[in-house]
Design an enzyme around this catalytic site. Structure first.
Site, PDB file in Angstrom:
ATOM      1  N   GLY A 124      33.970  53.657 -19.203  1.00  9.12           N
ATOM      2  CA  GLY A 124      32.944  54.557 -19.763  1.00  9.12           C
ATOM      3  C   GLY A 124      31.593  53.875 -19.822  1.00  9.12           C
ATOM      4  CD  GLN A 173      25.497  57.093 -28.386  1.00  2.87           C
ATOM      5  OE1 GLN A 173      24.576  57.791 -28.765  1.00  2.87           O
ATOM      6  NE2 GLN A 173      26.620  56.981 -29.091  1.00  2.87           N
ATOM      7  CG  ASP A 174      29.492  54.193 -28.083  1.00  5.43           C
ATOM      8  OD1 ASP A 174      28.403  54.726 -28.371  1.00  5.43           O
ATOM      9  OD2 ASP A 174      30.504  54.295 -28.810  1.00  5.43           O
ATOM     10  CG  LEU A 188      40.555  55.881 -18.792  1.00  7.30           C
ATOM     11  CD1 LEU A 188      40.469  56.183 -20.274  1.00  7.30           C
ATOM     12  CD2 LEU A 188      41.040  54.470 -18.598  1.00  7.30           C
ATOM     13  CD  GLN A 241      36.354  66.142 -23.465  1.00  3.93           C
ATOM     14  OE1 GLN A 241      35.134  65.935 -23.570  1.00  3.93           O
ATOM     15  NE2 GLN A 241      37.023  66.808 -24.379  1.00  3.93           N
ATOM     16  CB  SER A 242      33.598  61.504 -25.943  1.00  4.56           C
ATOM     17  OG  SER A 242      32.370  61.975 -25.423  1.00  4.56           O
ATOM     18  CB  THR A 279      37.193  58.979 -33.171  1.00  4.07           C
ATOM     19  OG1 THR A 279      36.448  60.002 -33.841  1.00  4.07           O
ATOM     20  CG2 THR A 279      38.504  59.622 -32.734  1.00  4.07           C
ATOM     21  CD  GLU A 328      36.594  65.280 -34.821  1.00  6.69           C
ATOM     22  OE1 GLU A 328      37.578  65.982 -34.537  1.00  6.69           O
ATOM     23  OE2 GLU A 328      35.667  65.672 -35.528  1.00  6.69           O
ATOM     24  CE1 TYR A 345      37.288  62.259 -28.447  1.00 11.14           C
ATOM     25  CE2 TYR A 345      37.121  62.604 -30.811  1.00 11.14           C
ATOM     26  CZ  TYR A 345      36.873  61.830 -29.700  1.00 11.14           C
ATOM     27  OH  TYR A 345      36.208  60.631 -29.836  1.00 11.14           O
ATOM     28  CE  LYS A 359      38.772  58.867 -28.047  1.00  9.19           C
ATOM     29  NZ  LYS A 359      38.394  57.586 -27.454  1.00  9.19           N
ATOM     30  CG  HIS A 370      28.517  55.450 -32.884  1.00  6.08           C
ATOM     31  ND1 HIS A 370      29.825  55.605 -33.286  1.00  6.08           N
ATOM     32  CD2 HIS A 370      28.560  55.129 -31.578  1.00  6.08           C
ATOM     33  CE1 HIS A 370      30.635  55.381 -32.271  1.00  6.08           C
ATOM     34  NE2 HIS A 370      29.893  55.100 -31.213  1.00  6.08           N
TER      35      HIS A 370
HETATM   36  P1  NAP Z   1      30.236  59.410 -23.893  1.00  8.08           P
HETATM   37  O1  NAP Z   1      28.765  59.165 -23.913  1.00  8.08           O
HETATM   38  O2  NAP Z   1      30.727  60.793 -23.750  1.00  8.08           O
HETATM   39  O3  NAP Z   1      30.842  58.502 -22.730  1.00  8.08           O
HETATM   40  C1  NAP Z   1      32.165  58.646 -22.313  1.00  8.08           C
HETATM   41  C2  NAP Z   1      32.330  57.945 -20.981  1.00  8.08           C
HETATM   42  O4  NAP Z   1      33.698  58.124 -20.553  1.00  8.08           O
HETATM   43  C3  NAP Z   1      31.441  58.477 -19.855  1.00  8.08           C
HETATM   44  O5  NAP Z   1      30.846  57.409 -19.177  1.00  8.08           O
HETATM   45  C4  NAP Z   1      32.422  59.206 -18.956  1.00  8.08           C
HETATM   46  O6  NAP Z   1      32.105  59.171 -17.596  1.00  8.08           O
HETATM   47  C5  NAP Z   1      33.686  58.389 -19.165  1.00  8.08           C
HETATM   48  N1  NAP Z   1      34.890  59.109 -18.766  1.00  8.08           N
HETATM   49  C6  NAP Z   1      35.278  60.352 -19.127  1.00  8.08           C
HETATM   50  N2  NAP Z   1      36.437  60.668 -18.546  1.00  8.08           N
HETATM   51  C7  NAP Z   1      36.808  59.593 -17.802  1.00  8.08           C
HETATM   52  C8  NAP Z   1      37.901  59.316 -16.964  1.00  8.08           C
HETATM   53  N3  NAP Z   1      38.852  60.210 -16.749  1.00  8.08           N
HETATM   54  N4  NAP Z   1      37.978  58.093 -16.374  1.00  8.08           N
HETATM   55  C9  NAP Z   1      36.997  57.191 -16.554  1.00  8.08           C
HETATM   56  N5  NAP Z   1      35.900  57.411 -17.306  1.00  8.08           N
HETATM   57  C10 NAP Z   1      35.820  58.600 -17.925  1.00  8.08           C
HETATM   58  O7  NAP Z   1      30.903  58.819 -25.208  1.00  8.08           O
HETATM   59  P2  NAP Z   1      30.348  57.723 -26.247  1.00  8.08           P
HETATM   60  O8  NAP Z   1      29.619  58.438 -27.330  1.00  8.08           O
HETATM   61  O9  NAP Z   1      29.689  56.616 -25.519  1.00  8.08           O
HETATM   62  O10 NAP Z   1      31.698  57.228 -26.918  1.00  8.08           O
HETATM   63  C11 NAP Z   1      32.426  56.123 -26.370  1.00  8.08           C
HETATM   64  C12 NAP Z   1      33.855  56.176 -26.866  1.00  8.08           C
HETATM   65  O11 NAP Z   1      33.885  56.108 -28.287  1.00  8.08           O
HETATM   66  C13 NAP Z   1      34.615  57.453 -26.509  1.00  8.08           C
HETATM   67  O12 NAP Z   1      35.954  57.102 -26.277  1.00  8.08           O
HETATM   68  C14 NAP Z   1      34.511  58.313 -27.755  1.00  8.08           C
HETATM   69  O13 NAP Z   1      35.587  59.221 -27.821  1.00  8.08           O
HETATM   70  C15 NAP Z   1      34.566  57.241 -28.825  1.00  8.08           C
HETATM   71  N6  NAP Z   1      33.886  57.539 -30.069  1.00  8.08           N
HETATM   72  C16 NAP Z   1      32.584  57.905 -30.056  1.00  8.08           C
HETATM   73  C17 NAP Z   1      31.921  58.130 -31.250  1.00  8.08           C
HETATM   74  C18 NAP Z   1      30.465  58.539 -31.286  1.00  8.08           C
HETATM   75  O14 NAP Z   1      30.023  59.007 -32.333  1.00  8.08           O
HETATM   76  N7  NAP Z   1      29.713  58.329 -30.212  1.00  8.08           N
HETATM   77  C19 NAP Z   1      32.610  57.962 -32.469  1.00  8.08           C
HETATM   78  C20 NAP Z   1      33.936  57.570 -32.439  1.00  8.08           C
HETATM   79  C21 NAP Z   1      34.562  57.337 -31.228  1.00  8.08           C
HETATM   80  P3  NAP Z   1      30.879  60.032 -16.964  1.00  8.08           P
HETATM   81  O15 NAP Z   1      29.684  59.209 -17.264  1.00  8.08           O
HETATM   82  O16 NAP Z   1      31.240  60.101 -15.536  1.00  8.08           O
HETATM   83  O17 NAP Z   1      30.894  61.351 -17.670  1.00  8.08           O
HETATM   84  N1  GDD Z   2      27.924  69.885 -30.650  1.00  9.68           N
HETATM   85  C1  GDD Z   2      27.470  70.759 -31.552  1.00  9.68           C
HETATM   86  N2  GDD Z   2      26.606  71.737 -31.150  1.00  9.68           N
HETATM   87  N3  GDD Z   2      27.869  70.641 -32.833  1.00  9.68           N
HETATM   88  C2  GDD Z   2      27.361  71.507 -33.732  1.00  9.68           C
HETATM   89  C3  GDD Z   2      26.468  72.509 -33.382  1.00  9.68           C
HETATM   90  C4  GDD Z   2      26.078  72.639 -32.022  1.00  9.68           C
HETATM   91  O1  GDD Z   2      25.306  73.503 -31.643  1.00  9.68           O
HETATM   92  N4  GDD Z   2      26.140  73.187 -34.504  1.00  9.68           N
HETATM   93  C5  GDD Z   2      26.796  72.630 -35.519  1.00  9.68           C
HETATM   94  N5  GDD Z   2      27.555  71.612 -35.047  1.00  9.68           N
HETATM   95  C6  GDD Z   2      28.467  70.794 -35.857  1.00  9.68           C
HETATM   96  C7  GDD Z   2      29.876  70.699 -35.297  1.00  9.68           C
HETATM   97  O2  GDD Z   2      30.619  71.878 -35.640  1.00  9.68           O
HETATM   98  C8  GDD Z   2      30.367  69.446 -35.988  1.00  9.68           C
HETATM   99  O3  GDD Z   2      30.861  69.757 -37.268  1.00  9.68           O
HETATM  100  C9  GDD Z   2      29.104  68.594 -36.149  1.00  9.68           C
HETATM  101  O4  GDD Z   2      28.002  69.458 -35.856  1.00  9.68           O
HETATM  102  C10 GDD Z   2      29.032  67.387 -35.227  1.00  9.68           C
HETATM  103  O5  GDD Z   2      29.330  67.812 -33.913  1.00  9.68           O
HETATM  104  P1  GDD Z   2      29.122  66.838 -32.657  1.00  9.68           P
HETATM  105  O6  GDD Z   2      27.755  66.259 -32.664  1.00  9.68           O
HETATM  106  O7  GDD Z   2      29.561  67.587 -31.443  1.00  9.68           O
HETATM  107  O8  GDD Z   2      30.086  65.611 -32.973  1.00  9.68           O
HETATM  108  P2  GDD Z   2      31.580  65.526 -33.516  1.00  9.68           P
HETATM  109  O9  GDD Z   2      31.500  65.031 -34.922  1.00  9.68           O
HETATM  110  O10 GDD Z   2      32.325  66.759 -33.252  1.00  9.68           O
HETATM  111  O11 GDD Z   2      32.192  64.406 -32.569  1.00  9.68           O
HETATM  112  C11 GDD Z   2      31.477  63.174 -32.336  1.00  9.68           C
HETATM  113  O12 GDD Z   2      31.834  62.233 -33.319  1.00  9.68           O
HETATM  114  C12 GDD Z   2      33.213  61.835 -33.315  1.00  9.68           C
HETATM  115  C13 GDD Z   2      33.391  60.829 -34.452  1.00  9.68           C
HETATM  116  O13 GDD Z   2      33.561  61.496 -35.655  1.00  9.68           O
HETATM  117  C14 GDD Z   2      31.838  62.694 -30.926  1.00  9.68           C
HETATM  118  O14 GDD Z   2      31.024  61.619 -30.583  1.00  9.68           O
HETATM  119  C15 GDD Z   2      33.293  62.257 -30.845  1.00  9.68           C
HETATM  120  O15 GDD Z   2      33.542  61.662 -29.566  1.00  9.68           O
HETATM  121  C16 GDD Z   2      33.528  61.230 -31.959  1.00  9.68           C
HETATM  122  O16 GDD Z   2      34.849  60.770 -31.925  1.00  9.68           O
END
Ligand code: NAP
Ligand code: GDD
Length: 347
Positions: A12, A16-17, A63, A87-88, A129, A131, A153, A157, A183
């Site tokens: 990945g 972002q990360d 993956l 698939q995040s 996560t 979640e 999701y 996870k 984050h």
């Molecule tokens: P992201 O921006 O959506 O990045 C996910 C990456 O995974 C992308 O580069 C994507 O590739 C790649 N990917 C998706 N399906 C794949 C596959 N089948 N094989 C190989 N690569 C694949 O997510 P992120 O925010 O950086 O988060 C990084 C990780 O932390 C994720 O596992 C997410 O679930 C977890 N996480 C995130 C948060 C958060 O708040 N950001 C919090 C808790 C956990 P493409 O670039 O080609 O799309």
């Molecule tokens: N995406 C989105 N779009 N969310 C919305 C919207 C909208 O228009 N309006 C309200 N929300 C609310 C969602 O219902 C959710 O409760 C909250 O905003 C945050 O949604 P997201 O920003 O999509 O993030 P997430 O909390 O569902 O998931 C993210 O954080 C997880 C960690 O807790 C992702 O980064 C996950 O990959 C990560 O694991």
């Protein structure tokens, strides 16, 4: 802390990360191997924005495919693997639950199997996560809080998380699971609510859109800065013993509150009116409606409140987030303001 100059494989890398972690590890002298899945268009804009796209060795990695993972591990010989690929997007997981499970659940297991068979000394980080806490069983949530996921999701996870724990306990792998709360950053994908709001307000401010459509305004999240969180990932992997750690800020805010802060940054004077699906956000200065509710953004099941306790990570890892809610909001607004003005919104 261990001695540096190692090879790290980041899955990945283009997310972002992945981008922030790559920058951190490069700064520590690592050879960084970035796993990316095949795409018909190059997809390294985040690494380019950080100025590190030429410093990473890229490998094809999906993956979905065990043999591909095996070859990657055999040829690249990583000392550490950071499994960030997923698939995040929670909302999409309701539409694509099987695919989400393939990648987020089984993909993790495939990696653990590859490590176990090829080189059990490789250190492994799993991107778990908040979640997984879903319908929260305690406030705040920490490493001892029972899980209750509320989305495909979250369920997938959780399988990845328990697989990581299980391979650590069964085979002695140095496998750690970071239970990270939301984050964000200027590199956040635009479908996530914070970035959707900062980019949306920037386009309205600069006359390129009229209104921003959102879903549940009352959901609460513990939002930190991604740049701080990748430091925590690295620290987990450097511990003598593997483990599971929550990374969070210990503060929670509503989506509504985030939208208000962003609106203010962009010079709007936001006033809410109406109820539920009829609620609107009007700019008092212009009298224009700039936020509407679109129920299509509601989820079949919601996580209403996330609030994490980072105490263990602070005590054992010496980790502490540096960027607070205000600074994070401002950083994201400024980045999207500049991008929209320059006509360069690449991701
Ligand atoms: P992201 O921006 O959506 O990045 C996910 C990456 O995974 C992308 O580069 C994507 O590739 C790649 N990917 C998706 N399906 C794949 C596959 N089948 N094989 C190989 N690569 C694949 O997510 P992120 O925010 O950086 O988060 C990084 C990780 O932390 C994720 O596992 C997410 O679930 C977890 N996480 C995130 C948060 C958060 O708040 N950001 C919090 C808790 C956990 P493409 O670039 O080609 O799309
Ligand atoms: N995406 C989105 N779009 N969310 C919305 C919207 C909208 O228009 N309006 C309200 N929300 C609310 C969602 O219902 C959710 O409760 C909250 O905003 C945050 O949604 P997201 O920003 O999509 O993030 P997430 O909390 O569902 O998931 C993210 O954080 C997880 C960690 O807790 C992702 O980064 C996950 O990959 C990560 O694991």
């Amino acid at each position: 802390m261990r001695e540096l100059t190692k090879t790290a494989l980041i899955t990945g890398i283009n997310g972002q990360d992945g981008a922030y972690l790559a920058r951190l590890l490069l700064s520590k002298g690592y050879r960084v191997v970035g796993g990316m899945r095949r795409s018909s268009t190059p997809n390294v804009q985040r690494l380019e924005e950080l100025g590190i796209a030429n410093d990473v060795t890229f490998v094809d990695l999906d993956l979905f495919e065990l043999t591909n993972l095996i070859r990657c591990v055999e040829t690249q010989k990583p000392d550490e693997i950071y499994n960030l690929a997923a698939q995040s997007f929670v909302a999409l997981s309701f539409e694509q639950p099987l695919y989400t499970a393939e990648i987020d659940a089984l993909g993790t297991l495939r990696f653990l199997e590859a490590i176990r068979h090829i080189n059990p000394k490789i250190r492994f980080y799993q991107a778990s996560t908040s979640e997984m806490f879903g319908k929260v069983q305690a406030i705040p949530q920490d490493e001892t809080t029972p899980f209750y996921p509320r989305s495909p999701y979250g369920v997938a996870k959780l399988f990845g998380h328990w697989s990581t724990v299980n391979y650590r306990e069964s085979y002695g792998l140095h496998a750690s699971s970071g239970i990270l709360f939301n984050h964000e950053s200027p590199l956040r994908g635009r479908e996530f609510v914070t970035r959707k709001i900062t980019l949306g307000m920037a386009t309205i401010r600069h006359g390129q859109a009229e209104v921003l459509e959102l879903g549940n305004l009352d959901a609460k999240r513990d939002w930190g800065f991604a740049g701080d969180y990748v430091e925590g990932m690295w620290r987990m992997v450097q511990q003598e013993r593997p483990g599971d750690y929550v990374l969070a800020t210990g503060e929670t805010h509503t989506v509504r509150n985030f939208a208000e802060k962003v609106a203010q940054w962009f010079g709007f004077d936001l006033a809410w009116s109406g109820q539920a699906e009829r609620e609107i956000g009007t700019d008092r200065k212009s009298g224009k409606v700039i936020i509407r509710i679109n129920p299509n953004f509601y989820r079949p099941a919601e996580v209403d409140l996330l609030l994490g306790s980072p105490r263990l990570a602070e005590e054992k890892l010496g980790w502490k987030r540096k960027v607070g809610f205000e600074a994070l909001t401002e950083m994201m607004c400024a980045a999207d303001d500049r991008r929209v003005l320059d006509g360069r919104v690449q991701f």
